[in-house]
Scaffold this motif. Structure first.
Motif, PDB file in Angstrom:
ATOM      1  N   HIS A 189       0.820  -1.198   0.000  1.00  0.00           N
ATOM      2  CA  HIS A 189       0.000   0.000   0.000  1.00  0.00           C
ATOM      3  C   HIS A 189       0.863   1.261   0.000  1.00  0.00           C
ATOM      4  N   THR A 252      -7.795  -0.493   5.790  1.00  0.00           N
ATOM      5  CA  THR A 252      -6.845  -1.084   6.730  1.00  0.00           C
ATOM      6  C   THR A 252      -7.205  -2.525   7.046  1.00  0.00           C
ATOM      7  N   HIS A 255      -5.903  -4.796   4.303  1.00  0.00           N
ATOM      8  CA  HIS A 255      -4.446  -5.000   4.371  1.00  0.00           C
ATOM      9  C   HIS A 255      -4.053  -5.782   5.615  1.00  0.00           C
ATOM     10  N   THR A 260      -0.252  -7.044   4.876  1.00  0.00           N
ATOM     11  CA  THR A 260       0.578  -5.967   4.347  1.00  0.00           C
ATOM     12  C   THR A 260       0.450  -4.681   5.152  1.00  0.00           C
ATOM     13  N   PHE A 261      -0.133  -4.765   6.339  1.00  0.00           N
ATOM     14  CA  PHE A 261      -0.388  -3.565   7.124  1.00  0.00           C
ATOM     15  C   PHE A 261       0.651  -3.410   8.219  1.00  0.00           C
ATOM     16  N   PRO A 272      -4.504   3.447  -1.416  1.00  0.00           N
ATOM     17  CA  PRO A 272      -3.444   2.483  -1.749  1.00  0.00           C
ATOM     18  C   PRO A 272      -3.150   2.466  -3.248  1.00  0.00           C
ATOM     19  N   GLU A 274      -1.500  -0.244  -6.197  1.00  0.00           N
ATOM     20  CA  GLU A 274      -1.021  -1.580  -6.546  1.00  0.00           C
ATOM     21  C   GLU A 274      -0.616  -1.592  -8.015  1.00  0.00           C
ATOM     22  N   ARG A 300      -6.634  -5.214  -2.432  1.00  0.00           N
ATOM     23  CA  ARG A 300      -5.657  -4.375  -1.737  1.00  0.00           C
ATOM     24  C   ARG A 300      -5.632  -2.957  -2.309  1.00  0.00           C
TER      25      ARG A 300
END
Length: 509
Positions: A189, A252, A255, A260-261, A272, A274, A300
């Motif tokens: 992100h 959030t 993720h 990935t957070f 985010p 990607e 995501r």
């Protein structure tokens, strides 16, 4: 007969379900049965829990142990139930005070040495526990900052199983062990660097990116190599405003489940971004994996940008999987163990060369590709997918005369985008929509009222076959966005003409 109870949370997609963990100890031959539709990783909890209890200095009950995860019909996956299973077993064995542990939610994976390891999806899991009326949550220390983001949660952070047992009155020594750091998949992100002022020339393409940012429209950039397509696409997230609190929580949570957070920075308030490589598989884009599917790049990128550079190089199956989320704003992935539903309301940006050699621009005399190769190359982006992309512009090679032209910065353009989005928010307040790119065409036509006569240009495009009915609705969305950027209350004839030009890549209507 001895019975111990505690709580955990099972995630199906982003939806958390409160799970009651029951442990029953019976006077019979020693055994350990785990029931309640566990997947393979959860079934292995039997060995992890047994080893962790022994490493903590406690005696494992030498009886027949049955652990039930209720509701039994709900599929359960992942190692996040380890701590709850261990607490329930120890409560049944009277090695801790069972009433104190019964109403607490326990999340965490156990190492063989008894340390608590962080797990994915803590944010939506804790939110589900609080919503179900169980605000007391025990999590691994590394997951405590993420769990604390949930309003109303009373979070207890622990490093080891021994520390949890001691909290419930168990007689055990608490070792001084370091917390296990979280294993992140990667900062997917991240915010791309660079300023829109870095893009030289390309006035028409820059304007198209601004329109796309203002109305939440999907974008296709077609041009030769080196024209600035990738630079333009990577600058789009910088034009988007911050997410509001509800959107930040939603993004959030995605993720968190994806791993990935990084909770050190709090909720994700920036959209985010990607940009998967063209070797990506359908599962990596829309989500997948064994057991319950994990979110892919499309989810995501929720509330942000999904950029597919060199789009014709992506497998056709990957591009086709994007059609459903472009229409519905969510991805539903079905597996034998169940279906997971993830939000996927992103802005799709496609960048493509006009042909394999990239020189089929202008007269195309420099192109070395055969006509069949050209058709096959761009034909990988199917017509139904292109019909769902609102803005389709050509990005020509930059001429030397354009190099000295002043270029607006990201901050300058972002201010206009914010003003246009504010106008849309006021227009669509009280409706399910906030951006023109999400509003159905019927609603936009009704909003025009007497101004529907402006749609003559769109009707001619439908008659000539350069616009489909879906394309006509998207032209109308673009016209409203162009009007918002210009500060007009409703589209004019020029706004509709501009929208048609943005939609048809110079084909005319």
């Amino acid at each position: 007969m001895a019975l111990g109870r505690t709580r955990a949370v099972g995630l199906v997609g982003l939806t958390g379900h409160l799970v009651e963990v029951e442990a029953h100890l019976a006077p019979s031959l020693p055994a350990f049965a785990l029931v309640g539709l566990p997947d393979a990783s959860l079934a292995e909890a039997r060995d992890r829990v047994r080893a962790a209890v022994g490493s903590t200095g406690l005696t494992w009950p030498n009886r027949r142990i049955t652990v039930n995860l209720s509701p039994a019909a709900l599929p359960k996956s992942g190692p996040g139930f380890d701590l709850a299973v261990a607490v329930a077993v120890l409560a049944a064995a009277e090695l801790l005070e069972a009433p104190r542990a019964a109403g607490v939610v326990h999340l965490g994976e156990l190492g063989l040495d008894g340390r608590l390891r962080p797990v994915r999806g803590v944010l939506p899991a804790v939110a589900a526990a609080v919503a179900a009326g169980h605000p007391d949550v025990v999590v691994p220390e590394a997951d405590a900052p993420e769990a604390a983001l949930v309003p109303g949660a009373r979070v207890v952070a622990c490093r080891s199983l021994a520390e949890v047992v001691r909290r419930y009155g168990g007689a055990v020594a608490v070792p001084d062990v370091p917390a296990v750091p979280p294993a992140r998949v990667g900062g997917a992100h991240r915010a791309p660097s660079g300023d829109l002022a870095d893009v030289l020339g390309q006035g028409e393409a820059r304007a198209a990116v601004e329109v796309a940012a203002a109305g939440g429209h999907h974008l296709l950039l077609v041009g030769p190599p080196g024209a600035g397509k990738t630079m333009l696409a990577s600058r789009l997230p910088g034009l988007l405003p911050d997410l509001d609190e509800a959107e930040a929580v939603e993004v959030t949570a995605v993720h968190s489940v994806a791993g990935t957070f990084d909770p050190d920075g709090g909720l994700l308030h920036r959209p985010p971004y990607e940009d998967p490589h063209h070797t990506a598989t359908p599962a990596s884009i829309v989500g997948g994996g064994s057991g319950m599917p994990r979110p892919g790049a499309a989810s995501r990128a929720h509330r942000g940008v999904l950029f597919l550079d060199e789009a014709p190089e992506f497998p056709t199956a990957v591009l086709q999987t994007l059609r459903q989320p472009l229409e519905h704003g969510e991805v539903v992935v079905h597996r034998a163990a169940g279906a997971a539903r993830y939000p996927a309301r992103f802005q799709l940006v496609l960048a493509a060369n006009p042909c394999p050699c990239g020189r089929a621009v202008g007269t195309g005399i420099a192109c070395t590709c055969r006509s069949l190769e050209r058709r096959r190359y761009f034909g990988k982006i199917s017509g139904p997918l292109l019909d769902r992309v609102d803005v389709q512009v050509e990005v020509p090679a930059v001429r030397r005369a354009e190099l000295g032209e002043p270029a607006e910065s990201t901050a300058t353009v972002a201010a206009r985008v914010a003003a246009a989005r504010s106008a849309q928010a006021g227009r669509w307040s009280g409706t399910p929509w906030r951006l023109n790119g999400d509003v159905p065409g019927r609603v936009l036509r009704d909003r025009l009222g007497p101004g529907r006569a402006l749609l003559g240009l769109v009707d001619r495009g439908i008659d000539r076959g350069t616009l489909t009915l879906r394309g006509a609705d998207r032209v109308l969305r673009l016209a409203w966005t162009v009007a918002d950027l210009a500060g007009r209350a409703a589209p004019s004839t020029d706004d509709v003409g501009r929208a048609v030009a943005l939609r048809t890549r110079g084909q005319g209507a």
